[in-house]
Design a protein around this motif. Sequence first.
Motif, short mmCIF file in Angstrom:
data_model
loop_
_atom_site.label_atom_id
_atom_site.label_comp_id
_atom_site.label_asym_id
_atom_site.label_seq_id
_atom_site.Cartn_x
_atom_site.Cartn_y
_atom_site.Cartn_z
N LYS A 135 48.76 39.45 23.58
CA LYS A 135 48.69 38.00 23.82
C LYS A 135 48.05 37.68 25.16
N LEU A 136 48.42 38.40 26.22
CA LEU A 136 47.86 38.11 27.54
C LEU A 136 46.40 38.54 27.68
N GLU A 137 45.95 39.45 26.82
CA GLU A 137 44.55 39.86 26.88
C GLU A 137 43.61 38.69 26.61
N LYS A 138 44.11 37.64 25.93
CA LYS A 138 43.23 36.52 25.61
C LYS A 138 42.83 35.72 26.85
N ILE A 139 43.54 35.88 27.98
CA ILE A 139 43.13 35.17 29.20
C ILE A 139 42.13 35.98 30.02
N GLU A 140 41.91 37.24 29.65
CA GLU A 140 40.96 38.07 30.40
C GLU A 140 39.56 37.49 30.39
N LYS A 141 39.23 36.73 29.34
CA LYS A 141 37.88 36.18 29.24
C LYS A 141 37.55 35.21 30.36
N TYR A 142 38.56 34.69 31.04
CA TYR A 142 38.34 33.74 32.13
C TYR A 142 38.02 34.42 33.46
N PHE A 143 38.19 35.72 33.54
CA PHE A 143 38.01 36.44 34.79
C PHE A 143 36.82 37.39 34.69
N GLN A 144 36.23 37.68 35.84
CA GLN A 144 35.15 38.66 35.89
C GLN A 144 35.70 40.02 35.48
N GLU A 145 34.86 40.81 34.81
CA GLU A 145 35.29 42.13 34.36
C GLU A 145 35.69 43.02 35.53
N SER A 146 35.06 42.83 36.68
CA SER A 146 35.36 43.65 37.84
C SER A 146 36.65 43.21 38.54
N GLN A 147 37.16 42.02 38.18
CA GLN A 147 38.38 41.49 38.80
C GLN A 147 39.59 42.28 38.30
N GLU A 148 40.35 42.84 39.24
CA GLU A 148 41.57 43.56 38.87
C GLU A 148 42.77 42.65 39.07
N LEU A 149 43.48 42.37 37.99
CA LEU A 149 44.63 41.47 38.03
C LEU A 149 45.90 42.26 37.76
N ALA B 165 34.76 34.60 47.19
CA ALA B 165 33.67 34.09 46.37
C ALA B 165 34.22 33.80 44.98
N THR B 166 34.02 32.58 44.50
CA THR B 166 34.61 32.16 43.23
C THR B 166 34.14 33.02 42.08
N SER B 167 32.90 33.45 42.15
CA SER B 167 32.38 34.26 41.07
C SER B 167 33.16 35.56 40.93
N GLN B 168 33.92 35.92 41.95
CA GLN B 168 34.74 37.12 41.85
C GLN B 168 36.01 36.86 41.05
N LEU B 169 36.39 35.60 40.87
CA LEU B 169 37.62 35.27 40.16
C LEU B 169 37.37 34.96 38.69
N PHE B 170 36.56 33.95 38.41
CA PHE B 170 36.44 33.43 37.05
C PHE B 170 35.06 33.64 36.46
N THR B 171 35.03 33.67 35.12
CA THR B 171 33.76 33.65 34.40
C THR B 171 33.39 32.20 34.18
N ASP B 172 32.35 31.95 33.43
CA ASP B 172 31.91 30.59 33.16
C ASP B 172 32.53 30.03 31.88
N ALA B 173 33.76 30.39 31.57
CA ALA B 173 34.45 29.87 30.38
C ALA B 173 34.65 28.36 30.50
#
Length: 180
Positions: free
Chosen positions: A24-38, A105-113
């Motif tokens: 279920k939580l994997e569905k929020i991964e699309k909002y973050f950059q792939e390199s972002q470690e959460l 840098a914002t681009s380090q947090l979110f994708t363009d979703a």
Amino acid sequence: MIKYSIRGENIEVTEAIRDYVVSKLEKIEKYFQESQELHARVNLKVYREKTAKVEVTIPLGSITLRAEDISQDMYGSINLVTDKIERQIRKNKTKIERKNRSKVATSQLFTDALVEDADTVGAKVVRSKQIDLKPMDLDEALLQMELLGHDFFIYTDVEDNSTHVLYRREDGDVGLLEVK
């Protein structure tokens, strides 16, 4: 990529529950950059009256995403909490980016979703917490209170270094207590 810390109180976290939470939580991964470690902290708690509480906390540097739900159905609560986190991200992405512009840098947090515009008499203390008061401005404190889903928020004002408390009033507005 999200790393999960799933903890159970009065419940054993089985592989099936763990897999369900992760799926279920994997569905929020699309909002973050792939390199972002959460790091997502998930707490599952079952009470005597057969209700389940699900809490999810995801720190993102200067802000924290947090949601919780209590119901008779733990799996339903997991779904609702995931939806709440996703709504927080979608609704507040622009505000979060603005507040973090100088820090990260914002681009380090979110994708363009897609972004959406955005009684106590006789009570006893049953839990104690220590907090670090971060220097921030009023807008950032309001955002943080909303993201955490709390009715109040304590912070240090960045301009005069004094302690302030934001609180949600019964009429839905927000009040500010300034400590002198």
